[in-house]
Motif scaffolding. Structure first.
Motif, PDB file in Angstrom:
ATOM      1  N   ASN A   1      63.148 -42.623  59.089  1.00 16.61           N
ATOM      2  CA  ASN A   1      63.679 -42.063  57.783  1.00 16.61           C
ATOM      3  C   ASN A   1      64.316 -42.947  56.938  1.00 16.61           C
ATOM      4  N   LEU A   2      63.953 -44.186  56.946  1.00 15.35           N
ATOM      5  CA  LEU A   2      64.858 -45.102  56.113  1.00 15.35           C
ATOM      6  C   LEU A   2      64.684 -45.136  54.572  1.00 15.35           C
ATOM      7  N   MET A   3      65.707 -45.201  53.956  1.00 18.41           N
ATOM      8  CA  MET A   3      65.574 -45.126  52.342  1.00 18.41           C
ATOM      9  C   MET A   3      65.161 -46.491  51.878  1.00 18.41           C
ATOM     10  N   LEU A   4      64.726 -46.493  50.604  1.00 14.18           N
ATOM     11  CA  LEU A   4      64.257 -47.504  49.869  1.00 14.18           C
ATOM     12  C   LEU A   4      65.152 -48.757  49.903  1.00 14.18           C
ATOM     13  N   LEU A   5      66.684 -48.140  49.686  1.00 14.12           N
ATOM     14  CA  LEU A   5      67.608 -49.205  49.755  1.00 14.12           C
ATOM     15  C   LEU A   5      67.532 -50.078  50.748  1.00 14.12           C
ATOM     16  N   SER A   6      67.186 -49.587  52.167  1.00 11.98           N
ATOM     17  CA  SER A   6      67.119 -50.659  53.333  1.00 11.98           C
ATOM     18  C   SER A   6      66.109 -51.709  53.291  1.00 11.98           C
ATOM     19  N   PHE A   7      65.359 -51.523  52.123  1.00 14.51           N
ATOM     20  CA  PHE A   7      64.544 -52.967  52.197  1.00 14.51           C
ATOM     21  C   PHE A   7      64.715 -53.833  50.958  1.00 14.51           C
ATOM     22  N   SER A   8      65.878 -53.480  50.103  1.00 10.92           N
ATOM     23  CA  SER A   8      66.400 -54.209  49.055  1.00 10.92           C
ATOM     24  C   SER A   8      66.983 -55.615  49.236  1.00 10.92           C
ATOM     25  N   ASP A   9      67.231 -55.956  50.492  1.00 10.98           N
ATOM     26  CA  ASP A   9      67.842 -57.488  50.857  1.00 10.98           C
ATOM     27  C   ASP A   9      67.175 -58.338  50.377  1.00 10.98           C
ATOM     28  N   LEU A  10      65.668 -58.154  50.295  1.00 11.48           N
ATOM     29  CA  LEU A  10      64.811 -59.337  50.122  1.00 11.48           C
ATOM     30  C   LEU A  10      63.605 -58.807  49.054  1.00 11.48           C
ATOM     31  N   PHE A  11      63.531 -59.166  48.056  1.00 14.33           N
ATOM     32  CA  PHE A  11      62.103 -58.840  47.127  1.00 14.33           C
ATOM     33  C   PHE A  11      61.250 -60.064  47.157  1.00 14.33           C
TER      34      PHE A  11
END
Length: 162
Positions: free
Chosen positions: A7-17
């Protein structure tokens, strides 16, 4: 690199685009200067850190720093609200995106792609998901059983782009 469904939020993936380089259109990275590879999970990304876009192909590089607002730092805008198919800081088109089932399929980075792929591959999915989780925010067309094969084929094609 299998991501557990948590149940990760999208913010959890925002360290790298992964984005299209504005100069050469190859894959470039937008990252937090304190966590350039986006892999140090001890660094909590809150979205208000200094960012850099860098391209290994042509050497393009540009930094962006948040502005001081009253007692905290923040960016002036939320680009995600304007265009979810672009990075949130420079507004560059995401590299991992393509048309699928008449819609636009997009991912912030490889970790995000693999996380969503793992969720879509499940034939029985959890009924209780956190309301802000990536899983709960996926559009219905992506979660539809009739589109599963086409969406997973598109994801595999995007994996080949990395």
């Amino acid at each position: 690199m299998e991501e557990e469904l948590e149940n990760l939020m999208l913010l959890s993936f925002s360290d790298l685009f992964l984005v299209q380089c504005p100069k050469c259109k190859n894959c470039a990275s937008v990252f937090t200067l304190e966590n350039p590879l986006g892999v140090d999970e001890s660094i909590v990304v809150r979205g208000n850190e200094s960012k850099r876009v860098a391209c290994k192909s042509c050497g393009f590089s540009k930094d962006m720093h948040p502005r001081k607002r009253s007692n905290h730092y923040e960016y002036e805008f939320n680009l995600f609200e304007q265009n979810p198919e672009a990075d949130w800081y420079f507004g560059l088109p995401l590299y991992l995106q393509m048309s699928c089932c008449g819609q636009q399929l997009w991912f912030l980075n490889e970790r995000h792609l693999i996380y969503v792929e793992a969720y879509l591959q499940k034939t029985v999915r959890p009924s209780e998901t956190y309301y802000m989780s990536v899983e709960s925010r996926l559009p219905k067309w992506m979660k539809s059983a009739k589109n599963r094969t086409e969406v997973l084929k598109a994801i595999n094609k995007l994996k080949g782009e990395i």
